[in-house]
Design a protein around this motif. Sequence first.
Motif, PDB file in Angstrom:
ATOM      1  N   MET A   1       0.837  -1.175   0.000  1.00 21.44           N
ATOM      2  CA  MET A   1       0.000   0.000   0.000  1.00 21.44           C
ATOM      3  C   MET A   1       0.888   1.247   0.000  1.00 21.44           C
ATOM      4  N   ALA A   2       0.734   2.070  -0.994  1.00 20.08           N
ATOM      5  CA  ALA A   2       1.564   3.266  -1.130  1.00 20.08           C
ATOM      6  C   ALA A   2       1.142   4.332  -0.121  1.00 20.08           C
ATOM      7  N   SER A   3       2.127   4.961   0.448  1.00 21.60           N
ATOM      8  CA  SER A   3       1.867   6.027   1.417  1.00 21.60           C
ATOM      9  C   SER A   3       1.625   7.338   0.678  1.00 21.60           C
ATOM     10  N   GLU A   4       0.570   8.025   1.060  1.00 16.15           N
ATOM     11  CA  GLU A   4       0.274   9.323   0.453  1.00 16.15           C
ATOM     12  C   GLU A   4       1.103  10.402   1.120  1.00 16.15           C
ATOM     13  N   GLU A   5       1.435  11.410   0.350  1.00 12.12           N
ATOM     14  CA  GLU A   5       2.162  12.571   0.879  1.00 12.12           C
ATOM     15  C   GLU A   5       1.251  13.300   1.866  1.00 12.12           C
ATOM     16  N   PRO A   6       1.773  13.690   3.028  1.00 10.23           N
ATOM     17  CA  PRO A   6       0.932  14.439   3.983  1.00 10.23           C
ATOM     18  C   PRO A   6       0.458  15.753   3.370  1.00 10.23           C
ATOM     19  N   ARG A   7      -0.674  16.223   3.849  1.00  7.19           N
ATOM     20  CA  ARG A   7      -1.180  17.541   3.445  1.00  7.19           C
ATOM     21  C   ARG A   7      -0.493  18.585   4.321  1.00  7.19           C
ATOM     22  N   TRP A   8       0.689  19.008   3.922  1.00  5.59           N
ATOM     23  CA  TRP A   8       1.442  19.970   4.726  1.00  5.59           C
ATOM     24  C   TRP A   8       0.660  21.273   4.865  1.00  5.59           C
ATOM     25  N   LEU A   9       0.906  21.961   5.947  1.00  4.73           N
ATOM     26  CA  LEU A   9       0.257  23.256   6.165  1.00  4.73           C
ATOM     27  C   LEU A   9       0.845  24.295   5.217  1.00  4.73           C
ATOM     28  N   THR A  10      -0.019  25.160   4.743  1.00  2.00           N
ATOM     29  CA  THR A  10       0.455  26.281   3.938  1.00  2.00           C
ATOM     30  C   THR A  10       1.163  27.257   4.879  1.00  2.00           C
ATOM     31  N   GLU A  11       1.838  28.233   4.323  1.00  4.36           N
ATOM     32  CA  GLU A  11       2.500  29.239   5.164  1.00  4.36           C
ATOM     33  C   GLU A  11       1.498  29.937   6.073  1.00  4.36           C
ATOM     34  N   ALA A  12       0.358  30.314   5.523  1.00  5.70           N
ATOM     35  CA  ALA A  12      -0.677  31.007   6.314  1.00  5.70           C
ATOM     36  C   ALA A  12      -1.228  30.074   7.403  1.00  5.70           C
ATOM     37  N   GLU A  13      -1.467  28.812   7.051  1.00  6.34           N
ATOM     38  CA  GLU A  13      -1.950  27.848   8.056  1.00  6.34           C
ATOM     39  C   GLU A  13      -0.916  27.635   9.151  1.00  6.34           C
ATOM     40  N   GLN A  14       0.360  27.560   8.755  1.00 10.33           N
ATOM     41  CA  GLN A  14       1.435  27.375   9.739  1.00 10.33           C
ATOM     42  C   GLN A  14       1.510  28.572  10.687  1.00 10.33           C
ATOM     43  N   ARG A  15       1.384  29.783  10.160  1.00  9.71           N
ATOM     44  CA  ARG A  15       1.392  30.984  11.014  1.00  9.71           C
ATOM     45  C   ARG A  15       0.230  30.938  12.002  1.00  9.71           C
ATOM     46  N   SER A  16      -0.963  30.600  11.512  1.00  7.49           N
ATOM     47  CA  SER A  16      -2.138  30.530  12.395  1.00  7.49           C
ATOM     48  C   SER A  16      -1.974  29.436  13.443  1.00  7.49           C
ATOM     49  N   TRP A  17      -1.485  28.284  13.030  1.00  2.22           N
ATOM     50  CA  TRP A  17      -1.295  27.174  13.959  1.00  2.22           C
ATOM     51  C   TRP A  17      -0.304  27.548  15.057  1.00  2.22           C
ATOM     52  N   ARG A  18       0.807  28.129  14.669  1.00  2.00           N
ATOM     53  CA  ARG A  18       1.824  28.504  15.672  1.00  2.00           C
ATOM     54  C   ARG A  18       1.328  29.644  16.566  1.00  2.00           C
ATOM     55  N   ALA A  19       0.562  30.558  16.010  1.00  2.00           N
ATOM     56  CA  ALA A  19      -0.021  31.628  16.832  1.00  2.00           C
ATOM     57  C   ALA A  19      -0.978  31.031  17.857  1.00  2.00           C
ATOM     58  N   TYR A  20      -1.776  30.046  17.419  1.00  2.00           N
ATOM     59  CA  TYR A  20      -2.681  29.365  18.361  1.00  2.00           C
ATOM     60  C   TYR A  20      -1.880  28.675  19.466  1.00  2.00           C
ATOM     61  N   LEU A  21      -0.868  27.887  19.101  1.00  2.00           N
ATOM     62  CA  LEU A  21      -0.085  27.156  20.103  1.00  2.00           C
ATOM     63  C   LEU A  21       0.533  28.097  21.131  1.00  2.00           C
ATOM     64  N   ARG A  22       1.212  29.128  20.630  1.00  2.00           N
ATOM     65  CA  ARG A  22       1.888  30.048  21.537  1.00  2.00           C
ATOM     66  C   ARG A  22       0.880  30.842  22.376  1.00  2.00           C
ATOM     67  N   GLY A  23      -0.173  31.347  21.735  1.00  2.59           N
ATOM     68  CA  GLY A  23      -1.189  32.103  22.463  1.00  2.59           C
ATOM     69  C   GLY A  23      -1.865  31.255  23.527  1.00  2.59           C
ATOM     70  N   ASN A  24      -2.184  30.004  23.202  1.00  9.60           N
ATOM     71  CA  ASN A  24      -2.819  29.100  24.155  1.00  9.60           C
ATOM     72  C   ASN A  24      -1.908  28.843  25.356  1.00  9.60           C
ATOM     73  N   ARG A  25      -0.643  28.601  25.083  1.00 17.42           N
ATOM     74  CA  ARG A  25       0.306  28.357  26.182  1.00 17.42           C
ATOM     75  C   ARG A  25       0.495  29.609  27.039  1.00 17.42           C
ATOM     76  N   GLU A  26       0.619  30.750  26.384  1.00 23.87           N
ATOM     77  CA  GLU A  26       0.802  31.997  27.142  1.00 23.87           C
ATOM     78  C   GLU A  26      -0.444  32.317  27.969  1.00 23.87           C
TER      79      GLU A  26
END
Length: 161
Positions: A1-26
Amino acid sequence: MASEEPRWLTEAEQRSWRAYLRGNRELDVALDRDLHAVGVSLPEYELLSMLSEAPTGQLRMSALAALIVQSRSRVTHTAVRLERRGWVRRTPAPDDGRGVLLRLTEDGRRAITEFAVVHVESVRRHLVDVLTPEQFAALGDAMTAVREAYAAECRAAGAHS
């Protein structure tokens, strides 16, 4: 069974995700710091708060763990600390020998009433008043969607185990 390439986050999604992580922790750090100033941690406050909102002032430890999204072991450790302060009491569940009820004591009710004032001021200062009403409503909607998706995933996993 061939492994599919992950759906990597776009730059904008990565910025939002990291903002969420840091904001949530802070936010967690800020809320915990404000509660520590009056002698209680955020996890302890959350446990006391859930008990104070229960109709009888008590909950099964397993139900409490599910409500505050913590392991039963962690809830037990927190309950032991709170019991030493006289804020809660653990008793066997009357309907089965294995269950344990955690009950808020009168001292615990007085304590949570005092802590709630500090906590609500902290939540307002660090979150509610930082956002516009529309942003805060959108945050609530977004987190509701996340919770519902997680609950559905848990139900589906439970159905297959």
